[in-house]
Design an enzyme around this catalytic site. Structure first.
Site, mmCIF file in Angstrom:
data_model
loop_
_atom_site.group_PDB
_atom_site.id
_atom_site.type_symbol
_atom_site.label_atom_id
_atom_site.label_comp_id
_atom_site.label_asym_id
_atom_site.label_seq_id
_atom_site.Cartn_x
_atom_site.Cartn_y
_atom_site.Cartn_z
ATOM 1 N N PHE A 99 0.804 -1.228 0.000
ATOM 2 C CA PHE A 99 0.000 0.000 0.000
ATOM 3 C C PHE A 99 0.836 1.278 0.000
ATOM 4 O O PHE A 99 0.361 2.342 0.398
ATOM 5 C CB PHE A 99 -0.972 0.019 1.191
ATOM 6 C CG PHE A 99 -1.696 -1.281 1.400
ATOM 7 C CD1 PHE A 99 -2.533 -1.797 0.415
ATOM 8 C CD2 PHE A 99 -1.539 -2.025 2.563
ATOM 9 C CE1 PHE A 99 -3.190 -3.004 0.583
ATOM 10 C CE2 PHE A 99 -2.185 -3.240 2.747
ATOM 11 C CZ PHE A 99 -3.019 -3.725 1.754
ATOM 12 N N GLY A 130 1.582 -0.743 -12.132
ATOM 13 C CA GLY A 130 2.202 -2.046 -12.332
ATOM 14 C C GLY A 130 1.692 -2.804 -13.554
ATOM 15 O O GLY A 130 2.473 -3.155 -14.450
ATOM 16 N N GLY A 142 -4.977 0.441 -14.823
ATOM 17 C CA GLY A 142 -4.593 0.183 -13.425
ATOM 18 C C GLY A 142 -5.745 0.423 -12.473
ATOM 19 O O GLY A 142 -6.516 1.372 -12.643
ATOM 20 N N GLU A 148 -5.549 1.999 -6.993
ATOM 21 C CA GLU A 148 -5.877 3.137 -6.118
ATOM 22 C C GLU A 148 -7.311 3.640 -6.295
ATOM 23 O O GLU A 148 -7.922 4.100 -5.335
ATOM 24 C CB GLU A 148 -4.940 4.341 -6.378
ATOM 25 C CG GLU A 148 -3.614 4.037 -6.987
ATOM 26 C CD GLU A 148 -2.545 3.668 -5.984
ATOM 27 O OE1 GLU A 148 -1.647 2.894 -6.337
ATOM 28 O OE2 GLU A 148 -2.600 4.147 -4.843
#
Lengths: 330, 712, 185
Positions: free
Chosen positions: B246, B514, B667, B670
């Protein structure tokens, strides 16, 4: 954690003897609080006397219709016991509101009674604390005290007692029994926990070297109509910020018996006798409940950060008694 | 509007839900994490942290401790190996806490002052507890609050643009029909990974071998090499399984301590942080104090948007919580100003924590938008639709794709928003007051250079080598699927190796970059390999390997605003007599590009939303002014949401093609958390009529607010 | 004379006997992880506050971090390594795998051990804090999502996989009601 010896006791006399032989010996029950505090360096025993094998794991009815609960009965066994669920449901609710399934399986009745406060200053060796290190001061009074006491505290300590179980036991006039080298003894729960005063490090009236053997619950008619309500900062697995154990016996609209005890407001489970006196013999209505709560909470001395506990406890008393009164009319 | 939950790729490997390739290892306990690899002769290190908030170490009484059973060494500023913490790493200068034991200064409570190494962890713990450290204490200041006159504007950097703006905010405020001017605060929050930070270090045939839990083994290896002045190739860092990160798992004190100790002792050394130590050593999200001023026309069109965010940092390192960047993407206005300010205190340095910036920032501006909707008498979703910008409000650049309104449309349909009565305080069910709220979400879709190798093995299988980190995201599975797709083979034939700095350079697992970064590299290498295999011929015993490097492709990307978007919906129940708040429903609809593995992507999104719930209702690290340390540095005092707090959170997504983008993946790490706290706070307002501008919305605050609000 | 500070113990774990000498300070958790190479049981907080180290002691779920190894002698210990039936996963393990009831996997062994016990505790008629009717003669409450959540609350999951875990426990308990139906994936 310093090195320590370990002995398993197999009978009460043996436990008393082992405990008496070493001044820095401690009894090990479920370990859920003691082992944690040993890791934190708050407790540093030289000998642990393991009492899990003592023959004190029974729950049985007493001749007068009460209940005898052995000291090493696990919190989960006590909560699930049919006699507790039937005659003292608030006790089951209090137990189930505490900790987690894992911890309830490990924790014993005696250990639950003797658990230490969860005050953040107490558990941290880097901070002053009169309870842990007498004379160092109580930083919670001027520091963080959101979850500290509003009743019966002193300038020396504003920590609360964390047990839920003990709040229900206090409401039902439980008696703690123990054994010492000089013979057996007993303490009503009201006398078991000592006032804070200027000795916050001395928490109970238990004589030195005593081994708790169990708790006796007298028959309480009102207890069959009892509830435990706990408020915490998440929905489960957290200590109370306010709780009440309530029991109510109403007949023909008149309160015959009422039991009220508060959690998370004092250094001990807080039996609300002033509130009970207001209610007994009177009507079971919202005004009476509010007056009762106010009578008890008139003694509250909240700190700037925990005034909400007065409101919370008052609201809990009113809503919980109202619910019991409503159930009684069904 | 259609939602894509089925396949979106040619061969069906990506786009279809696949269970994790390491799943069996995780459910049987076979998966080994950093502190779980056995080594002969392993010694255990235990960190000793400062008990003062500011001053210097005057003495470390190591002699008596060295005489204790099993104790092998005591390292401190008087004897520790020298390191060079004055380097510039991938993300800038390191947090000075990695310059372990290099001087006697103490800049905060919980600063590492010594490491005790012993044969067993029990001996190390006792010795660490017994170690007497002398201090010369100086007055400290840990009081974070709005309006501090020592707040300053941070320098611009590639990662942070402190201020941005256009137009005259004052003028627009003066001429507006409706103005919201409110202060919002969020508390200090901690990552609380379930796996504590742990590292085992040893010298193996001239190479330094570190088994670590981190979000970028190549990144950590490079930083260790720089810190200890070693050749990059002489350091190997492995992170096979990582128990959550995190943002907290880069180079920290534990790896440095383990490397120092193994260097001094010549045997493997493991250092594991205690839960309490994590609260001062691995970073956290800074508290924020944010002022939002929004002005609108009578029809709800924004004329001024002004967001100023204050955060704290330590006295030794600057970290900016970029709370105000969200407004540079979400909303346009005639006058638009976003500013960051920082105050230095005697506290540990904060760091990135899930959706850094956007998480606290969205609480402020998405609450403020709701307040504006209330003032204007416009539905909150309609208000957002009315202010949808065509291009980046500050940059003027085109969006690569922007489907936030599609998210609101789909979410509103599934949540039943159309039936909502906007008036607050009207719905009751037993002791609960009920309300609903919504908020927008956005998070940048970044990318970082990565290399990959894909090998066709002689036995007909394929091996993917990419130094990805699977911190719980499902990266190992996602890369397997991406490779299978590009190779047009069954995923069962593909093995993926990750989490080893020897695999070559790749982007870290951070900032939702990532899957896009690694997937790009894997796809290029796999496509290259497929072309080579198409030429025919046999496969030699060593296999055929194709390699890729995305550096040039990334450089060739056009300048665009690249972001994921979303719409969050919450239903809250509030008991104003006890202060309890329960979230009954959470729905998030996202536009996040191509979804590689719906099963694990949904988990990431609902996980982020669960974080948002936890942030809204539970989390706050409380710092004691007198000692400068925390009073709740454990998981019983610092509450994260438990099972009982979390409903059956739902997440889904809308089609979000990214025209011209070579990857199409955005992604999802978040975006799930962004906006959730605001949606819940807005729902609490809708339930009770009380605005909570201070997180968390805890019983004490709800009770206080109820007491202050007539009629509540 | 100071008492000895270590003892030889025999621990019964997953049907095997392990004899070792333990420092009395050694918790069952550290004995498993550092002495017996049974690292499936995880250390999350070491304070009984997260549930990652949940094991079964005499069939009952317990946290191994607060259980001294020396005091565990004579008790039947089941860890995550002993939950499956050989190569065949326990239904709880299979459900976690199939429904993605985890992310990083670190709390997972504790969640699974806890869930195995929750299903048994429920079958034995134990009430929970959300059980309305506590009377012993009352019909046992259904293992609803609320019951599962309350009973599983001693196991924290920071990745936030709770929704998936609740679905997995419901499936393993063969109690899939509409409220816990699985999302389309």
């Amino acid at each position: 954690m310093r090195e320590f010896g370990y002995q398993r006791a197999h009978d009460v006399a043996g436990a008393v003897a082992l405990l008496g032989a070493a001044p820095d010996a401690r009894l090990l029950g479920g370990g859920t609080n003691l082992v944690d505090l040993m890791k934190a360096g708050v407790e540093r025993p030289g000998l642990l006397v393991d009492v899990r094998d003592l023959p004190l794991d029974e729950i049985r009815a007493t001749a007068d219709g009460g209940l005898r609960i052995g000291a090493t009965v696990s919190n989960s066994d006590l909560a699930a016991h049919p006699a507790v669920r039937r005659h003292y449901p608030a006790l089951t609710q209090a137990l189930l509101a505490g900790a987690s399934g894992q911890l309830r399986n490990m924790a014993t009745v005696a250990g639950n009674l003797l658990q230490r406060t969860r005050c953040g200053y107490f558990a941290d060796l880097a901070k002053p604390c009169n309870k842990r290190a007498p004379g160092t001061g109580c930083p919670a009074v001027t520091g963080d005290h959101r979850n500290h006491a509003i009743l019966g505290a002193s300038v020396h300590c504003v920590a609360t007692h964390p047990s839920d179980m003990a709040v229900a036991l206090a409401a039902f006039d439980a008696v703690v029994t123990y054994e010492t080298a000089d013979g057996p003894g007993e303490l009503p729960l009201d006398a078991f926990y000592l006032p804070v005063g200027d000795t916050p490090h001395i928490e109970t009236a238990l004589p030195a070297g005593a081994v708790i053997t169990g708790v006796t619950l007298p028959p309480v008619l009102a207890a069959a109509h009892s509830r435990y309500r706990k408020v915490r900062e998440r929905a489960s697995y957290a200590f109370a910020i306010g709780s009440v154990a309530t029991a109510l016996d109403v007949r023909d609209g008149v309160v015959r018996d009422v039991r009220l005890a508060f959690g998370a407001v004092a250094s001990r489970p807080w039996r609300a006798r002033a509130a009970e006196r207001v209610l007994v013999g009177g009507p079971a209505d919202a005004d009476a409940f509010a007056a009762a709560a106010d009578a008890e909470l008139a003694a509250a001395e909240p700190l700037p950060g925990n005034r909400y506990k007065v409101t919370l406890t008052r609201n809990l008393v009113v809503t919980e008694l109202a619910r019991l009164a409503e159930e009684a009319t069904r | 509007m259609t939602t894509t939950t089925g396949s979106s790729s040619a061969t069906g490997a990506t786009g279809a839900g696949r269970t994790r390739v390491e799943g069996r290892d995780k459910v049987t306990g076979a998966a080994r994490y950093a502190g779980e690899i056995p080594f002969a002769g392993l010694a255990h290190g235990w960190l000793v942290l400062s008990t003062i908030a500011r001053g210097r170490v005057t003495a470390v009484a190591d002699e008596p401790v060295l005489a204790m059973p099993g104790v092998l060494a005591v390292l401190h500023h008087g004897n520790a190996p020298r390191v060079d913490a004055d380097y510039v790493g991938m993300l800038g200068r390191p947090n000075p806490v990695v310059g372990l034991f290099q001087h006697d200064r103490v800049p905060f409570t919980g600063w590492p002052v010594a490491l005790v190494v012993a044969e067993t962890s029990e001996q190390a713990r006792e010795a660490a507890e017994a170690l007497v450290v002398g201090y010369e204490e100086e007055p400290h200041d840990v009081a974070f609050r709005a309006g501090r006159d020592d707040a300053y504007r941070p320098e611009d950097s590639p990662m942070v643009q402190a201020d941005a703006g256009k137009g005259d905010v004052r003028a627009q405020l003066d001429g507006a029909a409706f103005v919201v001017d409110a202060q919002y605060t969020t508390p200090e929050e901690h990552h609380c990974t379930m796996e504590p930070h742990a590292a085992t270090a040893r010298w193996d045939d001239g190479r330094l071998d570190v088994i670590d839990s981190n979000q970028g083994s190549g990144w950590v290896a490079a930083e260790i090499a720089q810190l200890f002045s070693l050749d990059r190739d002489s350091v190997r860092v492995r992170s096979e399984h990582i128990g959550g990160a995190f943002g907290s798992k880069g180079l920290s004190a534990h790896q440095v301590a383990a490397v120092m100790a193994t260097t001094v002792l010549g045997r493997p050394v493991r250092v594991v942080m205690t839960r309490r130590q994590m609260f001062s050593l691995v970073g956290y999200r800074s508290p924020t104090a944010q002022r939002v001023r929004i002005a609108a026309d009578a029809d709800g069109r924004l004329r001024a948007f002004d967001h100023e965010a204050l955060n704290l940092t330590s006295t030794v390192h600057e970290f900016v919580e970029t709370s105000a960047v969200l407004g540079r993407v979400l909303y346009d206005a005639e006058a638009h100003r976003t500013r960051h300010r920082v105050v230095r205190l005697d506290v540990p340095t904060p760091t990135w924590m899930r959706a850094p910036g956007e998480a606290p920032g969205s609480f402020a501006i998405e609450s403020a938008l709701d307040e504006l909707a209330e003032k204007c008498g416009i539905d909150p979703i309609a208000l957002r639709a009315r202010n949808e910008p065509a291009t980046g409000p500050v940059s003027g650049l085109p969006f690569s794709s922007r489907n936030v309104l599609a998210c609101f449309e789909e979410g509103a349909r599934r949540f039943g928003w159309a039936d909502r009565d906007p008036r607050p305080g009207l719905r009751r069910e037993g002791r609960w007051l009920l309300g609903t709220g919504t908020a927008a979400a956005s998070y940048p879709s970044g990318v970082g250079r990565s290399t990959a190798a894909v090998t066709a093995e002689a036995d007909g299988t394929f091996t993917v080598r990419i130094n990805a980190s699977d911190i719980g995201t499902g990266a190992r599975t996602a890369m397997t699927l991406v490779a299978a797709d590009a190779l047009q083979v069954n995923p069962d034939l593909v093995r993926t190796r990750i989490g080893d700095s020897d695999l070559g350079h790749a982007m870290i697992a951070g900032g939702s970059t990532g899957t896009r970064s690694w997937g790009w590299a894997v796809r290029l290498a796999a496509a290259d390999l497929r072309e080579r295999l198409a030429l025919g011929g046999g496969i030699p015993p060593e296999g055929i390997t194709a390699r890729s490097d995305t550096a040039d492709a990334i450089d060739a990307l056009p300048q665009q605003e690249r972001h994921s978007f979303g719409a969050q919906f919450a239903e809250a129940a509030v008991d104003v007599t006890t202060g309890e708040v329960r979230v009954r429903r959470l729905l998030g609809i996202f536009a996040a590009g191509a979804i590689v593995n719906p099963l694990t992507a949904r988990s990431q999104l609902t996980g982020g939303m669960t974080w948002g719930l936890s942030m809204a209702l539970h989390e706050e690290a409380v710092r004691d002014a007198a000692t400068g340390g925390h009073v709740n540095a454990d998981l019983a005092g610092y509450h994260v949401a438990s099972h009982a707090d979390v409903p059956l959170v739902e997440a889904d997504w809308v089609d979000d093609p990214v025209p011209g983008d070579p990857v199409g993946i955005k992604g999802v790490g978040e975006i799930g958390i962004v906006g959730v706290a605001a949606a819940i706070a807005n729902a609490v307002w809708h339930a009770t009529g009380v605005r909570h501008r201070e997180l968390p919305i805890r019983p004490d605050r709800v009770l206080r607010a109820a007491g202050e609000t007539p009629g509540a | 004379m100071a008492p000895p500070t270590s003892s030889a113990v025999t621990l019964h774990i997953n049907g095997e006997k392990y004899t070792l000498t333990v420092d009395h300070r050694t918790t069952l958790l550290d004995a498993l992880r550092e002495r017996l190479d049974l690292t499936g049981t995880k250390k999350g907080c070491d304070q009984g506050q997260c549930g990652a180290c949940t094991v079964l002691l005499d069939g009952r779920r317990s946290v191994a971090c607060l259980q001294l190894a020396v005091a565990a002698e004579g008790r039947e210990i089941t860890t995550i390594e002993g939950v499956a039936d050989g190569d065949r996963l326990h239904p709880v393990q299979q459900a976690f795998l199939d429904l993605d009831g985890y992310q990083c996997g670190y709390c997972t062994p504790g969640q699974i051990c806890s869930a195995v016990a929750v299903i048994e505790e429920h079958a034995a008629g134990w009430p929970s804090a959300v059980t309305e009717d506590l009377r012993p003669e009352a019909e046992a409450p259904a293992l609803t999502a609320d019951e599962i959540r309350e009973r599983m609350s001693g196991n924290l999951c920071r990745c936030g996989a709770y929704a998936q875990i609740v679905r997995a426990v419901a499936r393993a308990a063969e109690n899939v009601t509409d409220e816990v139906k699985e999302p389309v994936a």
